[in-house]
Design a protein around this motif. Structure first.
Motif, PDB file in Angstrom:
ATOM      1  N   GLY A   8      -7.190 -16.093 -21.504  1.00  0.00           N
ATOM      2  CA  GLY A   8      -6.168 -17.086 -21.813  1.00  0.00           C
ATOM      3  C   GLY A   8      -5.320 -17.487 -20.622  1.00  0.00           C
ATOM      4  N   THR A   9      -5.693 -17.051 -19.439  1.00  0.00           N
ATOM      5  CA  THR A   9      -4.916 -17.328 -18.225  1.00  0.00           C
ATOM      6  C   THR A   9      -5.150 -18.762 -17.750  1.00  0.00           C
ATOM      7  OG1 THR A   9      -5.113 -15.017 -17.550  1.00  0.00           O
ATOM      8  CG2 THR A   9      -4.490 -16.603 -15.850  1.00  0.00           C
ATOM      9  N   PHE A  10      -4.062 -19.504 -17.504  1.00  0.00           N
ATOM     10  CA  PHE A  10      -4.223 -20.866 -16.993  1.00  0.00           C
ATOM     11  C   PHE A  10      -3.867 -20.973 -15.509  1.00  0.00           C
ATOM     12  CE2 PHE A  10       0.290 -21.019 -18.179  1.00  0.00           C
ATOM     13  CZ  PHE A  10       0.857 -21.682 -17.101  1.00  0.00           C
ATOM     14  N   ALA A  11      -3.141 -19.972 -14.984  1.00  0.00           N
ATOM     15  CA  ALA A  11      -2.791 -19.956 -13.557  1.00  0.00           C
ATOM     16  C   ALA A  11      -2.883 -18.528 -13.049  1.00  0.00           C
ATOM     17  CB  ALA A  11      -1.394 -20.510 -13.337  1.00  0.00           C
ATOM     18  N   HIS A  12      -3.304 -18.385 -11.792  1.00  0.00           N
ATOM     19  CA  HIS A  12      -3.551 -17.049 -11.248  1.00  0.00           C
ATOM     20  C   HIS A  12      -3.219 -17.017  -9.758  1.00  0.00           C
ATOM     21  CE1 HIS A  12      -5.574 -13.145 -10.817  1.00  0.00           C
ATOM     22  NE2 HIS A  12      -6.169 -13.623  -9.743  1.00  0.00           N
ATOM     23  N   ALA A  13      -2.621 -15.912  -9.335  1.00  0.00           N
ATOM     24  CA  ALA A  13      -2.319 -15.704  -7.914  1.00  0.00           C
ATOM     25  C   ALA A  13      -2.630 -14.261  -7.569  1.00  0.00           C
ATOM     26  CB  ALA A  13      -0.849 -16.014  -7.615  1.00  0.00           C
ATOM     27  N   ALA A  14      -3.213 -14.045  -6.385  1.00  0.00           N
ATOM     28  CA  ALA A  14      -3.567 -12.682  -5.974  1.00  0.00           C
ATOM     29  C   ALA A  14      -3.390 -12.525  -4.475  1.00  0.00           C
ATOM     30  CB  ALA A  14      -5.011 -12.373  -6.359  1.00  0.00           C
ATOM     31  N   THR A  15      -2.934 -11.354  -4.076  1.00  0.00           N
ATOM     32  CA  THR A  15      -2.728 -11.073  -2.654  1.00  0.00           C
ATOM     33  C   THR A  15      -3.199  -9.648  -2.352  1.00  0.00           C
ATOM     34  OG1 THR A  15      -1.092 -11.142  -0.848  1.00  0.00           O
ATOM     35  CG2 THR A  15      -0.362 -10.221  -2.934  1.00  0.00           C
ATOM     36  N   PRO A  16      -3.785  -9.426  -1.172  1.00  0.00           N
ATOM     37  CA  PRO A  16      -4.350  -8.104  -0.856  1.00  0.00           C
ATOM     38  C   PRO A  16      -3.310  -7.079  -0.428  1.00  0.00           C
ATOM     39  CG  PRO A  16      -4.690  -9.582   0.982  1.00  0.00           C
ATOM     40  CD  PRO A  16      -4.073 -10.408  -0.113  1.00  0.00           C
ATOM     41  N   LEU A  17      -3.655  -5.806  -0.598  1.00  0.00           N
ATOM     42  CA  LEU A  17      -2.833  -4.701  -0.124  1.00  0.00           C
ATOM     43  C   LEU A  17      -3.642  -3.909   0.903  1.00  0.00           C
ATOM     44  CD1 LEU A  17      -1.321  -3.283  -3.450  1.00  0.00           C
ATOM     45  CD2 LEU A  17      -0.144  -4.644  -1.720  1.00  0.00           C
ATOM     46  N   PHE A  18      -3.022  -3.620   2.042  1.00  0.00           N
ATOM     47  CA  PHE A  18      -3.695  -2.877   3.105  1.00  0.00           C
ATOM     48  C   PHE A  18      -2.928  -1.598   3.416  1.00  0.00           C
ATOM     49  CE2 PHE A  18      -4.681  -7.364   3.790  1.00  0.00           C
ATOM     50  CZ  PHE A  18      -6.065  -7.336   3.902  1.00  0.00           C
ATOM     51  N   ASP A  19      -3.659  -0.559   3.867  1.00  0.00           N
ATOM     52  CA  ASP A  19      -2.996   0.662   4.280  1.00  0.00           C
ATOM     53  C   ASP A  19      -2.602   0.561   5.750  1.00  0.00           C
ATOM     54  OD1 ASP A  19      -5.300   1.029   5.768  1.00  0.00           O
ATOM     55  OD2 ASP A  19      -6.065   2.678   4.552  1.00  0.00           O
ATOM     56  N   LYS A  20      -2.116   1.660   6.320  1.00  0.00           N
ATOM     57  CA  LYS A  20      -1.645   1.649   7.702  1.00  0.00           C
ATOM     58  C   LYS A  20      -2.759   1.349   8.692  1.00  0.00           C
ATOM     59  CE  LYS A  20       2.150   4.909   6.894  1.00  0.00           C
ATOM     60  NZ  LYS A  20       2.721   6.243   7.239  1.00  0.00           N
ATOM     61  N   GLU A  21      -3.996   1.690   8.309  1.00  0.00           N
ATOM     62  CA  GLU A  21      -5.143   1.439   9.194  1.00  0.00           C
ATOM     63  C   GLU A  21      -5.767   0.072   8.929  1.00  0.00           C
ATOM     64  OE1 GLU A  21      -4.851   4.538   7.570  1.00  0.00           O
ATOM     65  OE2 GLU A  21      -3.897   5.207   9.445  1.00  0.00           O
ATOM     66  N   ASP A  43      -0.670 -13.401 -13.496  1.00  0.00           N
ATOM     67  CA  ASP A  43      -1.314 -14.298 -14.458  1.00  0.00           C
ATOM     68  C   ASP A  43      -0.242 -15.029 -15.264  1.00  0.00           C
ATOM     69  OD1 ASP A  43      -3.825 -13.500 -13.712  1.00  0.00           O
ATOM     70  OD2 ASP A  43      -4.176 -12.216 -15.462  1.00  0.00           O
ATOM     71  N   TRP A  44      -0.460 -16.316 -15.460  1.00  0.00           N
ATOM     72  CA  TRP A  44       0.376 -17.087 -16.375  1.00  0.00           C
ATOM     73  C   TRP A  44      -0.493 -17.455 -17.567  1.00  0.00           C
ATOM     74  CZ3 TRP A  44       0.884 -17.215 -11.165  1.00  0.00           C
ATOM     75  CH2 TRP A  44       2.176 -17.092 -10.628  1.00  0.00           C
ATOM     76  N   VAL A  45      -0.051 -17.062 -18.746  1.00  0.00           N
ATOM     77  CA  VAL A  45      -0.821 -17.308 -19.965  1.00  0.00           C
ATOM     78  C   VAL A  45      -0.132 -18.344 -20.847  1.00  0.00           C
ATOM     79  CG1 VAL A  45      -1.830 -16.256 -22.035  1.00  0.00           C
ATOM     80  CG2 VAL A  45      -1.749 -14.974 -19.883  1.00  0.00           C
ATOM     81  N   PHE A  46       1.117 -18.084 -21.205  1.00  0.00           N
ATOM     82  CA  PHE A  46       1.852 -19.051 -22.021  1.00  0.00           C
ATOM     83  C   PHE A  46       3.212 -19.415 -21.440  1.00  0.00           C
ATOM     84  CE2 PHE A  46       4.013 -15.304 -23.328  1.00  0.00           C
ATOM     85  CZ  PHE A  46       3.067 -14.368 -23.752  1.00  0.00           C
ATOM     86  N   SER A  47       3.564 -18.865 -20.286  1.00  0.00           N
ATOM     87  CA  SER A  47       4.823 -19.203 -19.624  1.00  0.00           C
ATOM     88  C   SER A  47       4.594 -20.269 -18.561  1.00  0.00           C
ATOM     89  CB  SER A  47       5.446 -17.956 -18.971  1.00  0.00           C
ATOM     90  OG  SER A  47       5.748 -16.987 -19.937  1.00  0.00           O
ATOM     91  N   GLU A  48       5.590 -21.088 -18.345  1.00  0.00           N
ATOM     92  CA  GLU A  48       5.487 -22.153 -17.352  1.00  0.00           C
ATOM     93  C   GLU A  48       5.786 -21.622 -15.951  1.00  0.00           C
ATOM     94  OE1 GLU A  48       4.541 -25.299 -17.748  1.00  0.00           O
ATOM     95  OE2 GLU A  48       4.143 -24.889 -19.874  1.00  0.00           O
ATOM     96  N   ILE A  49       5.084 -22.134 -14.961  1.00  0.00           N
ATOM     97  CA  ILE A  49       5.360 -21.782 -13.568  1.00  0.00           C
ATOM     98  C   ILE A  49       6.593 -22.549 -13.129  1.00  0.00           C
ATOM     99  CG2 ILE A  49       4.469 -21.769 -11.215  1.00  0.00           C
ATOM    100  CD1 ILE A  49       1.649 -21.932 -12.391  1.00  0.00           C
ATOM    101  N   ASP A  50       7.519 -21.847 -12.503  1.00  0.00           N
ATOM    102  CA  ASP A  50       8.741 -22.500 -12.019  1.00  0.00           C
ATOM    103  C   ASP A  50       8.370 -23.590 -11.022  1.00  0.00           C
ATOM    104  OD1 ASP A  50      11.242 -23.121 -10.757  1.00  0.00           O
ATOM    105  OD2 ASP A  50      12.001 -21.210 -11.494  1.00  0.00           O
TER     106      ASP A  50
END
Length: 206
Positions: free
Chosen positions: A148-161, A171-178
């Motif tokens: 049911g997701t209409f908008a999606h954003a993702a960002t990576p996580l890296f360790d010290k190395e 995920d935005w399912v039923f809430s509006e994006i500002d």
């Protein structure tokens, strides 16, 4: 042979064995106690880290008015017959709007080979879609839409190395994006940079 001397020797040997056994038992109990205390400290540390992560995710969800925020973490999961390791990913942390189905209950131990394109796009800072329908990868688009997701954003996580250890997703399912996070029907560069910066601090707790 002097029987008195023999008896003394035998008693001395028995005493030495008894002392050795008692001493070994003492050090074993002490070692077990040390391990138990260390285990408790590790558990308490992990609980503290979990609380920090859940609090941070809650604040991210509230700030961006999203319906779901979660973290994928990468891990090993056995070996193939060729002995090469199975690389897997699981959703380990998640915060959702009330009444929304949790993804974490379904996505555990997923083979990374099933979504390599998603990982690559995320690492290239391209996994920002205000409209999921515009995702070019059909399989990925269908998977995200199935929740049911209409908008999606993702960002990576890296360790010290600088090794990729996880991905933070919104995920935005039923809430509006500002509207302040959108420009010409796309997420603004400012939103992408801030979201990435805010998420990166979570890596030290994983």
């Amino acid at each position: 042979m002097d029987w008195t001397q023999i008896i003394i020797t035998i008693l001395t040997s028995i005493s030495s064995v008894i002392v050795a056994l008692i001493t070994a038992g003492y050090f074993k109990r002490r070692q077990d106690k040390t391990k138990e205390n260390l285990s408790k400290k590790q558990l308490m540390k992990q609980i503290q880290h979990d609380e920090i992560i859940h609090y941070a995710l809650r604040e991210l969800r509230r700030k961006y008015n999203s319906d779901r925020v979660y973290i994928w973490q990468f891990h090993n999961g056995g070996n193939f017959y060729t002995t090469s390791p199975m690389q897997r990913a699981s959703i380990t942390y998640e915060r959702c709007s009330e009444g929304l189905e949790r993804k974490a209950e379904k996505y555990q131990g997923i083979l990374i080979s099933n979504f390599t394109n998603y990982i690559k796009c995320t690492m290239d800072n391209h996994m920002f879609y205000h409209d999921v329908e515009s995702i070019p990868d059909f399989a990925l688009r269908a998977l995200i839409l199935s929740h049911g997701t209409f908008a999606h954003a993702a960002t990576p996580l890296f360790d010290k190395e600088n090794h990729l250890i996880g991905i933070v997703c919104l995920d935005w399912v039923f809430s509006e994006i500002d509207s302040e996070y959108l420009l010409d029907d796309s997420f603004t560069e400012e939103f992408k940079n801030i979201f990435k910066q805010e998420s990166s601090s979570l890596s030290i707790y994983l």
